[in-house]
Each structure stands twice: as structure tokens, then as C-alpha cells.
Design a protein around this motif. Structure first.
Motif, PDB file in Angstrom:
ATOM      1  N   THR A  60       0.467   6.078  -0.563  1.00  0.00           N
ATOM      2  CA  THR A  60      -0.466   7.160  -0.420  1.00  0.00           C
ATOM      3  C   THR A  60      -0.152   8.037  -1.770  1.00  0.00           C
ATOM      4  O   THR A  60       1.017   8.352  -1.963  1.00  0.00           O
ATOM      5  CB  THR A  60      -0.235   7.853   0.841  1.00  0.00           C
ATOM      6  OG1 THR A  60      -0.516   7.137   2.006  1.00  0.00           O
ATOM      7  CG2 THR A  60      -1.362   9.219   1.051  1.00  0.00           C
ATOM      8  N   SER A  86      -7.005   1.204  -2.593  1.00  0.00           N
ATOM      9  CA  SER A  86      -7.038   0.217  -1.655  1.00  0.00           C
ATOM     10  C   SER A  86      -8.172  -0.603  -1.304  1.00  0.00           C
ATOM     11  O   SER A  86      -8.043  -1.786  -0.860  1.00  0.00           O
ATOM     12  CB  SER A  86      -6.561   0.831  -0.459  1.00  0.00           C
ATOM     13  OG  SER A  86      -7.339   1.506   0.267  1.00  0.00           O
ATOM     14  N   GLN A  90       0.980  -1.196   0.022  1.00  0.00           N
ATOM     15  CA  GLN A  90      -0.209   0.002  -0.066  1.00  0.00           C
ATOM     16  C   GLN A  90       0.896   1.178  -0.035  1.00  0.00           C
ATOM     17  O   GLN A  90       2.005   1.357   0.521  1.00  0.00           O
ATOM     18  CB  GLN A  90      -1.107   0.005   1.163  1.00  0.00           C
ATOM     19  CG  GLN A  90      -1.776  -0.998   1.110  1.00  0.00           C
ATOM     20  CD  GLN A  90      -3.195  -0.690   2.126  1.00  0.00           C
ATOM     21  OE1 GLN A  90      -2.923  -0.358   3.112  1.00  0.00           O
ATOM     22  NE2 GLN A  90      -4.348  -1.204   1.806  1.00  0.00           N
ATOM     23  N   ARG A  97       0.861  10.813  -3.834  1.00  0.00           N
ATOM     24  CA  ARG A  97       1.231  12.142  -3.669  1.00  0.00           C
ATOM     25  C   ARG A  97       0.858  13.409  -4.599  1.00  0.00           C
ATOM     26  O   ARG A  97       0.367  14.379  -4.331  1.00  0.00           O
ATOM     27  CB  ARG A  97       2.742  12.327  -3.642  1.00  0.00           C
ATOM     28  CG  ARG A  97       3.437  13.481  -3.646  1.00  0.00           C
ATOM     29  CD  ARG A  97       5.009  13.470  -3.815  1.00  0.00           C
ATOM     30  NE  ARG A  97       5.481  14.984  -3.867  1.00  0.00           N
ATOM     31  CZ  ARG A  97       5.644  15.724  -5.066  1.00  0.00           C
ATOM     32  NH1 ARG A  97       5.132  15.285  -5.949  1.00  0.00           N
ATOM     33  NH2 ARG A  97       6.193  16.943  -4.671  1.00  0.00           N
ATOM     34  N   VAL A 131       3.578   8.172  -5.530  1.00  0.00           N
ATOM     35  CA  VAL A 131       3.123   7.978  -4.275  1.00  0.00           C
ATOM     36  C   VAL A 131       4.183   7.970  -3.227  1.00  0.00           C
ATOM     37  O   VAL A 131       5.411   8.043  -3.550  1.00  0.00           O
ATOM     38  CB  VAL A 131       2.450   6.432  -4.382  1.00  0.00           C
ATOM     39  CG1 VAL A 131       1.334   6.396  -5.265  1.00  0.00           C
ATOM     40  CG2 VAL A 131       3.520   5.523  -4.544  1.00  0.00           C
ATOM     41  N   GLY A 187      -3.493  11.958  -1.218  1.00  0.00           N
ATOM     42  CA  GLY A 187      -3.734  11.628   0.025  1.00  0.00           C
ATOM     43  C   GLY A 187      -4.565  10.287  -0.030  1.00  0.00           C
ATOM     44  O   GLY A 187      -4.695   9.786   0.996  1.00  0.00           O
ATOM     45  N   GLN A 188      -5.150   9.870  -1.116  1.00  0.00           N
ATOM     46  CA  GLN A 188      -5.816   8.544  -1.375  1.00  0.00           C
ATOM     47  C   GLN A 188      -5.029   7.382  -1.087  1.00  0.00           C
ATOM     48  O   GLN A 188      -3.726   7.539  -1.521  1.00  0.00           O
ATOM     49  CB  GLN A 188      -6.309   8.375  -2.671  1.00  0.00           C
ATOM     50  CG  GLN A 188      -7.660   9.124  -3.079  1.00  0.00           C
ATOM     51  CD  GLN A 188      -8.278   8.768  -4.232  1.00  0.00           C
ATOM     52  OE1 GLN A 188      -7.554   8.842  -5.377  1.00  0.00           O
ATOM     53  NE2 GLN A 188      -9.463   8.244  -4.228  1.00  0.00           N
ATOM     54  N   ARG A 189      -5.396   6.496  -0.379  1.00  0.00           N
ATOM     55  CA  ARG A 189      -4.537   5.253  -0.119  1.00  0.00           C
ATOM     56  C   ARG A 189      -4.796   4.262  -1.445  1.00  0.00           C
ATOM     57  O   ARG A 189      -5.841   4.271  -1.960  1.00  0.00           O
ATOM     58  CB  ARG A 189      -5.268   4.435   1.133  1.00  0.00           C
ATOM     59  CG  ARG A 189      -4.666   5.082   2.451  1.00  0.00           C
ATOM     60  CD  ARG A 189      -3.360   5.136   2.637  1.00  0.00           C
ATOM     61  NE  ARG A 189      -2.794   3.789   3.003  1.00  0.00           N
ATOM     62  CZ  ARG A 189      -1.462   3.609   3.122  1.00  0.00           C
ATOM     63  NH1 ARG A 189      -0.401   4.396   3.061  1.00  0.00           N
ATOM     64  NH2 ARG A 189      -1.126   2.282   3.548  1.00  0.00           N
ATOM     65  N   ASP A 197       4.958   3.576   2.681  1.00  0.00           N
ATOM     66  CA  ASP A 197       4.978   3.600   3.995  1.00  0.00           C
ATOM     67  C   ASP A 197       6.141   4.093   4.677  1.00  0.00           C
ATOM     68  O   ASP A 197       5.895   4.595   5.743  1.00  0.00           O
ATOM     69  CB  ASP A 197       4.072   2.376   4.711  1.00  0.00           C
ATOM     70  CG  ASP A 197       2.780   2.431   3.949  1.00  0.00           C
ATOM     71  OD1 ASP A 197       1.955   3.233   3.887  1.00  0.00           O
ATOM     72  OD2 ASP A 197       2.038   1.156   4.108  1.00  0.00           O
TER      73      ASP A 197
END
Length: 67
Positions: A4, A61, A2, A6, A17, A43-45, A20
Motif C-alpha cells: 500500500t 495492483s 502487494q 504510504r 510503501v 492508500g493505493q494498492r 502487508d
């Protein structure tokens, strides 16, 4: 794996992205087109598939990775 979002450019269907661990990784239109997405927002996962040092698939996700 996973990550996030950017940034995402809908004109080129590419972006980057945050993993983690905080590192940034770019993705191209091929990775975006490999999934069922139309748009991404910062900001989306997302779920990503990485092969070698490149993202080959990106999707939300909540969606399974294709194939």
C-alpha cells in the motif's frame, strides 16, 4: 508481492510503501519508471517486485508486473 502506498513525491518520482506485514519500504524513481504509471496516491494498492532489499518495479495492483 502487494503493498500500500504510504507516500509518493511526483517531483522525484519516489516514495515508500507499507508491506502487508506493516513494515515500510522505500522506492526510487527507477522502480516507478519501470512500470506504466504517471502518478500514485497514498492508500493505493500496488504490485511490487523486490530484488534483494530494494523495490525494482512498482505498478497498480490491477496491472501485471512488466517483464
Amino acid at each position: 508481492m502487494q503493498a500500500t502506498v504510504r507516500i509518493f513525491d511526483p517531483a522525484t518520482r519516489s516514495g515508500s510503501v507499507f508491506l502487508d506485514d506493516g513494515s515500510e519500504m522505500p522506492f526510487g524513481a527507477e522502480a516507478f519508471d519501470a512500470g506504466p504509471l504517471r502518478l500514485l496516491r497514498s492508500g493505493q494498492r500496488v504490485n511490487i517486485r523486490v530484488e534483494g532489499d530494494a523495490i525494482t518495479v512498482i505498478t497498480l495492483s490491477t496491472f501485471p508486473l512488466p517483464g
